[in-house]
Motif scaffolding. Structure first.
Motif, PDB file in Angstrom:
ATOM      1  N   ASN A 175     -12.431  -9.311  -0.405  1.00 21.90           N
ATOM      2  CA  ASN A 175     -11.200  -8.700   0.120  1.00 21.90           C
ATOM      3  C   ASN A 175     -10.338  -8.131  -1.008  1.00 21.90           C
ATOM      4  O   ASN A 175      -9.787  -7.031  -0.895  1.00 21.90           O
ATOM      5  CB  ASN A 175     -10.414  -9.724   0.935  1.00 21.90           C
ATOM      6  CG  ASN A 175     -11.132 -10.122   2.212  1.00 21.90           C
ATOM      7  OD1 ASN A 175     -11.839  -9.315   2.809  1.00 21.90           O
ATOM      8  ND2 ASN A 175     -10.965 -11.361   2.630  1.00 21.90           N
ATOM      9  N   ASN A 176     -10.244  -8.877  -2.108  1.00 18.69           N
ATOM     10  CA  ASN A 176      -9.451  -8.399  -3.231  1.00 18.69           C
ATOM     11  C   ASN A 176     -10.068  -7.177  -3.900  1.00 18.69           C
ATOM     12  O   ASN A 176      -9.371  -6.376  -4.520  1.00 18.69           O
ATOM     13  CB  ASN A 176      -9.257  -9.508  -4.261  1.00 18.69           C
ATOM     14  CG  ASN A 176      -8.229 -10.528  -3.820  1.00 18.69           C
ATOM     15  OD1 ASN A 176      -7.450 -10.274  -2.899  1.00 18.69           O
ATOM     16  ND2 ASN A 176      -8.207 -11.685  -4.468  1.00 18.69           N
ATOM     17  N   LEU A 178     -11.052  -4.732  -2.450  1.00 14.78           N
ATOM     18  CA  LEU A 178     -10.584  -3.579  -1.676  1.00 14.78           C
ATOM     19  C   LEU A 178      -9.058  -3.510  -1.613  1.00 14.78           C
ATOM     20  O   LEU A 178      -8.508  -2.594  -1.003  1.00 14.78           O
ATOM     21  CB  LEU A 178     -11.161  -3.641  -0.251  1.00 14.78           C
ATOM     22  CG  LEU A 178     -12.694  -3.631  -0.127  1.00 14.78           C
ATOM     23  CD1 LEU A 178     -13.106  -3.843   1.325  1.00 14.78           C
ATOM     24  CD2 LEU A 178     -13.270  -2.335  -0.663  1.00 14.78           C
ATOM     25  N   ASP A 179      -8.388  -4.467  -2.249  1.00 15.21           N
ATOM     26  CA  ASP A 179      -6.925  -4.544  -2.185  1.00 15.21           C
ATOM     27  C   ASP A 179      -6.309  -3.544  -3.168  1.00 15.21           C
ATOM     28  O   ASP A 179      -6.557  -3.628  -4.382  1.00 15.21           O
ATOM     29  CB  ASP A 179      -6.485  -5.968  -2.540  1.00 15.21           C
ATOM     30  CG  ASP A 179      -5.000  -6.197  -2.308  1.00 15.21           C
ATOM     31  OD1 ASP A 179      -4.250  -5.203  -2.223  1.00 15.21           O
ATOM     32  OD2 ASP A 179      -4.598  -7.377  -2.236  1.00 15.21           O
ATOM     33  N   PRO A 180      -5.516  -2.590  -2.693  1.00 14.05           N
ATOM     34  CA  PRO A 180      -4.926  -1.591  -3.607  1.00 14.05           C
ATOM     35  C   PRO A 180      -3.982  -2.203  -4.633  1.00 14.05           C
ATOM     36  O   PRO A 180      -3.683  -1.568  -5.653  1.00 14.05           O
ATOM     37  CB  PRO A 180      -4.200  -0.635  -2.662  1.00 14.05           C
ATOM     38  CG  PRO A 180      -3.973  -1.410  -1.408  1.00 14.05           C
ATOM     39  CD  PRO A 180      -5.133  -2.348  -1.295  1.00 14.05           C
ATOM     40  N   ASP A 181      -3.495  -3.427  -4.397  1.00 14.08           N
ATOM     41  CA  ASP A 181      -2.636  -4.069  -5.384  1.00 14.08           C
ATOM     42  C   ASP A 181      -3.365  -4.338  -6.697  1.00 14.08           C
ATOM     43  O   ASP A 181      -2.722  -4.572  -7.734  1.00 14.08           O
ATOM     44  CB  ASP A 181      -2.086  -5.390  -4.837  1.00 14.08           C
ATOM     45  CG  ASP A 181      -1.032  -5.175  -3.761  1.00 14.08           C
ATOM     46  OD1 ASP A 181      -0.524  -4.033  -3.647  1.00 14.08           O
ATOM     47  OD2 ASP A 181      -0.727  -6.131  -3.032  1.00 14.08           O
ATOM     48  N   PHE A 182      -4.695  -4.345  -6.663  1.00  9.76           N
ATOM     49  CA  PHE A 182      -5.483  -4.599  -7.870  1.00  9.76           C
ATOM     50  C   PHE A 182      -6.124  -3.317  -8.415  1.00  9.76           C
ATOM     51  O   PHE A 182      -7.000  -3.385  -9.269  1.00  9.76           O
ATOM     52  CB  PHE A 182      -6.569  -5.648  -7.590  1.00  9.76           C
ATOM     53  CG  PHE A 182      -6.021  -7.020  -7.331  1.00  9.76           C
ATOM     54  CD1 PHE A 182      -5.594  -7.829  -8.365  1.00  9.76           C
ATOM     55  CD2 PHE A 182      -5.911  -7.505  -6.034  1.00  9.76           C
ATOM     56  CE1 PHE A 182      -5.074  -9.085  -8.130  1.00  9.76           C
ATOM     57  CE2 PHE A 182      -5.400  -8.764  -5.781  1.00  9.76           C
ATOM     58  CZ  PHE A 182      -4.975  -9.559  -6.834  1.00  9.76           C
ATOM     59  N   ASP A 183      -5.689  -2.162  -7.909  1.00  7.57           N
ATOM     60  CA  ASP A 183      -6.181  -0.900  -8.454  1.00  7.57           C
ATOM     61  C   ASP A 183      -5.607  -0.665  -9.845  1.00  7.57           C
ATOM     62  O   ASP A 183      -4.465  -1.036 -10.142  1.00  7.57           O
ATOM     63  CB  ASP A 183      -5.786   0.270  -7.549  1.00  7.57           C
ATOM     64  CG  ASP A 183      -6.592   0.295  -6.257  1.00  7.57           C
ATOM     65  OD1 ASP A 183      -7.596  -0.440  -6.170  1.00  7.57           O
ATOM     66  OD2 ASP A 183      -6.208   1.054  -5.335  1.00  7.57           O
ATOM     67  N   ASN A 195     -10.804  -0.457  -8.919  1.00  5.47           N
ATOM     68  CA  ASN A 195     -10.182  -1.747  -8.626  1.00  5.47           C
ATOM     69  C   ASN A 195     -10.595  -2.768  -9.681  1.00  5.47           C
ATOM     70  O   ASN A 195     -11.774  -2.911 -10.019  1.00  5.47           O
ATOM     71  CB  ASN A 195     -10.629  -2.206  -7.233  1.00  5.47           C
ATOM     72  CG  ASN A 195      -9.990  -3.507  -6.809  1.00  5.47           C
ATOM     73  OD1 ASN A 195     -10.413  -4.565  -7.222  1.00  5.47           O
ATOM     74  ND2 ASN A 195      -8.967  -3.409  -5.960  1.00  5.47           N
TER      75      ASN A 195
END
Length: 382
Positions: A175-176, A178-183, A195
């Motif tokens: 899930n992480n 694909l999480d934009p917060d980790f781009d 990412n």
């Protein structure tokens, strides 16, 4: 005596005749008899190993079968004997089954007389499917987890108030990834890029494969779990995408250091593909080139027949066919981890850091792996 196949079970003439009789049972409306003695049209007694009477709506066809469990190839004179019996008993045709093959003259003469010739033999390894009936392999299942992740990064405040102590917690899960917060963002253009968790996952796979390939069969192939702990580094200095934006600051990441803890679980794979079979043999014609694989499962009544590839056109094998004694490696995804498994053997990669260099082609990360010696250290053998 070769006991790797099934033909050793039919070691004498009586067992072989019974086996040939069984091959013909149930093939349509037939009556199959073994060891039949009859008086021919000339008043002489003739013995037939297996007699097959096949009935259609208006006719019946008689096939005389000779079974030769011999050590030597069948000669032409046996074709003459069978041809004489076919004529004297008014049979329709004849067949000879053997385990040792036929002399060249016998084959040509049988073709001229319309008599079929069959050899029954054990399957070759290619006919079983390589590496053969018996499969003996070693399996390595390798999994790993990251430990003690540390960032070498430069932070830029995005708000006036200092945030105090900051911790970046990264959980390796799909899930992480694909999480934009980790781009990551470009330090040149500010564009959004790959990412960070996805890069860590890709690096995990590369390191895992490198560790797995460095280890061969250990403990003589016995079931065992080997633990390897190695220092690693992720180098972002060759890509413009190494800025991570957090709510209160932006971190310009140069390197990420961590340790990888890997477990290589070793087990033996020993399979007898014929363990549940009463028999599996090749029935091969020397006249019509027909090839049938016949097999029957233990406890079953029915014999199953399958067409086999022509001996002149065997199935193509893989460029690198599976061989007994091979090591098969399986690598777990980065999301698997180690769970509660406990290793009973250790082997550390000492004196070197496994470095993964991150570069980018467009926005796509390109990873390459190198081993960097630590100061004063030399790579150690596992």
């Amino acid at each position: 005596m070769d006991v790797s196949g099934f033909m050793h079970k039919y070691y004498d003439w009586a067992a072989f005749e019974t086996f040939v009789k069984d091959l013909h049972e149930g093939d349509g409306d037939v009556t199959v008899q073994r060891d039949v003695t009859e008086v021919d049209r000339y008043g002489a007694k003739r013995q037939t190993d297996v007699k097959i009477v096949r009935r259609s709506r208006f006719q019946q066809f008689i096939t005389l079968v000779e079974c030769k469990r011999w050590k030597e190839p069948v000669s032409r004179d046996r074709i003459d004997v069978l041809a004489s019996s076919i004529e004297a008993l008014g049979a329709s045709n004849g067949v000879i089954f053997t385990t040792t093959g036929f002399e060249e003259g016998a084959i040509a003469y049988a073709k001229a007389k319309g008599i079929e010739l069959y050899v029954i033999r054990d399957l070759t390894p290619e006919e079983w499917g390589l590496p053969g009936r018996h499969i003996s392999l070693t399996l390595h299942v390798t999994a790993a987890e990251f430990r003690n992740i540390q960032f070498k990064a430069e932070a830029f405040m995005l708000v006036d108030a200092a945030p105090g102590h900051m911790e970046l917690k990264i959980d390796l899960n799909p899930n992480n990834a694909l999480d934009p917060d980790f781009d990551l963002f470009s330090v040149n253009t500010g564009e959004r890029g790959p990412n960070l968790v996805g890069i860590l996952g890709d690096a995990h796979g590369m390191i895992l494969a490198a560790l797995g390939k460095s280890v061969g069969v250990f403990d003589e192939g016995k079931q065992s779990i080997l633990e390897i702990i190695a220092p690693c580094e992720l180098d972002f200095t060759r890509t413009e995408f190494h800025q991570l934006r957090l709510p209160k600051l932006a971190a310009r990441i140069e390197r990420i250091g961590f340790a990888i803890r890997a477990h290589i679980s070793q087990s033996a794979i020993n399979v007898d593909r014929g363990s549940d079979l009463d028999f599996a043999v090749m029935v091969e014609s020397y006249v019509s080139a027909k090839r049938l694989v016949a097999h029957r499962r233990i406890g079953a009544a029915e014999i199953v027949f399958q067409n086999a590839a022509s001996s002149e056109n065997p199935p193509t094998s893989a460029e690198h066919p599976l061989q007994n004694g091979s090591l098969i490696s399986v690598y777990c995804s980065p999301w698997v981890g180690l769970g509660s498994t406990v290793a009973n053997k250790t082997g550390a990669v000492l004196g070197q850091t496994i470095q993964v260099v991150v570069e980018t082609e467009g926005h796509k990360p390109q990873l390459s792996l190198v081993a960097q010696p630590l100061p004063g250290g030399t790579p150690a053998q596992i």
